[in-house]
Design a protein around this motif. Structure first.
Motif, mmCIF file in Angstrom:
data_model
loop_
_atom_site.group_PDB
_atom_site.id
_atom_site.type_symbol
_atom_site.label_atom_id
_atom_site.label_comp_id
_atom_site.label_asym_id
_atom_site.label_seq_id
_atom_site.Cartn_x
_atom_site.Cartn_y
_atom_site.Cartn_z
ATOM 1 N N GLN A 136 -47.817 68.052 26.738
ATOM 2 C CA GLN A 136 -47.275 69.350 26.540
ATOM 3 C C GLN A 136 -48.244 70.384 27.174
ATOM 4 N N ASP A 137 -49.624 70.252 26.778
ATOM 5 C CA ASP A 137 -50.689 70.930 27.490
ATOM 6 C C ASP A 137 -50.531 70.840 28.919
ATOM 7 N N GLY B 227 -48.428 76.592 38.895
ATOM 8 C CA GLY B 227 -47.162 76.934 39.915
ATOM 9 C C GLY B 227 -47.176 78.519 39.934
ATOM 10 N N ARG B 228 -47.278 79.296 38.789
ATOM 11 C CA ARG B 228 -47.324 80.835 38.887
ATOM 12 C C ARG B 228 -48.451 81.151 39.774
ATOM 13 N N THR C 214 -48.106 69.891 30.966
ATOM 14 C CA THR C 214 -46.935 70.506 31.475
ATOM 15 C C THR C 214 -47.138 72.106 31.410
ATOM 16 N N GLU C 215 -47.712 72.616 30.449
ATOM 17 C CA GLU C 215 -47.908 74.209 30.434
ATOM 18 C C GLU C 215 -48.898 74.656 31.662
ATOM 19 N N LYS D 161 -49.353 72.762 34.291
ATOM 20 C CA LYS D 161 -48.568 72.866 35.565
ATOM 21 C C LYS D 161 -47.877 74.010 36.077
ATOM 22 N N ILE D 162 -47.413 74.486 34.895
ATOM 23 C CA ILE D 162 -46.362 75.781 35.049
ATOM 24 C C ILE D 162 -47.210 76.891 35.347
ATOM 25 N N ALA D 163 -48.541 76.941 34.794
ATOM 26 C CA ALA D 163 -49.205 78.318 35.089
ATOM 27 C C ALA D 163 -49.952 77.842 36.373
ATOM 28 N N GLU E 180 -50.201 79.618 42.273
ATOM 29 C CA GLU E 180 -49.980 79.147 43.665
ATOM 30 C C GLU E 180 -48.923 80.153 44.188
#
Length: 102
Positions: A25-26, A35-36, A28-29, A31-33, A38
């Motif tokens: 889960q960490d 992406g933002r 995944t979070e 990766k999302i951060a 980037e």
């Protein structure tokens, strides 16, 4: 005895599973951060490309500036012109005064 070891091992494996799921889960979070972040870097890099184009245009405008500045008269040239005109004016004045004296 073997059953106790298996039970302990199962509890340890269960804890490891829980930890791995929490880490998933960490990750995944993260990766999302990332992406933002980037996306923000892409915006910033686009702005740098615009600035780079502006500098290229500015470089083209300033390319002949050094020649124009070199063509300007120096301080000594200006002083020479001033003193020469004063000397010529004084000479003409002295000549006129001597000519009118006669």
């Amino acid at each position: 005895m073997l059953e106790q070891r298996v039970a302990r091992l199962e509890s340890v494996v269960s804890e490891i599973k829980d930890l791995l799921q929490a880490q998933r889960q960490d990750i995944t979070e993260i990766k999302i951060a990332l992406g933002r972040i980037e996306g923000k870097f892409e915006k910033v890099s686009g702005q740098f490309e615009k600035v780079d184009g502006r500098f290229a245009g500015l470089d083209g405008r300033l390319s002949g500036l050094d020649a124009r500045i070199a063509g300007l008269p120096s301080t000594w040239t200006m002083l020479g012109i001033v003193f020469t005109t004063w000397a010529l004016g004084s000479g003409i004045l002295i000549f006129a005064m001597n000519f009118l004296k006669r």
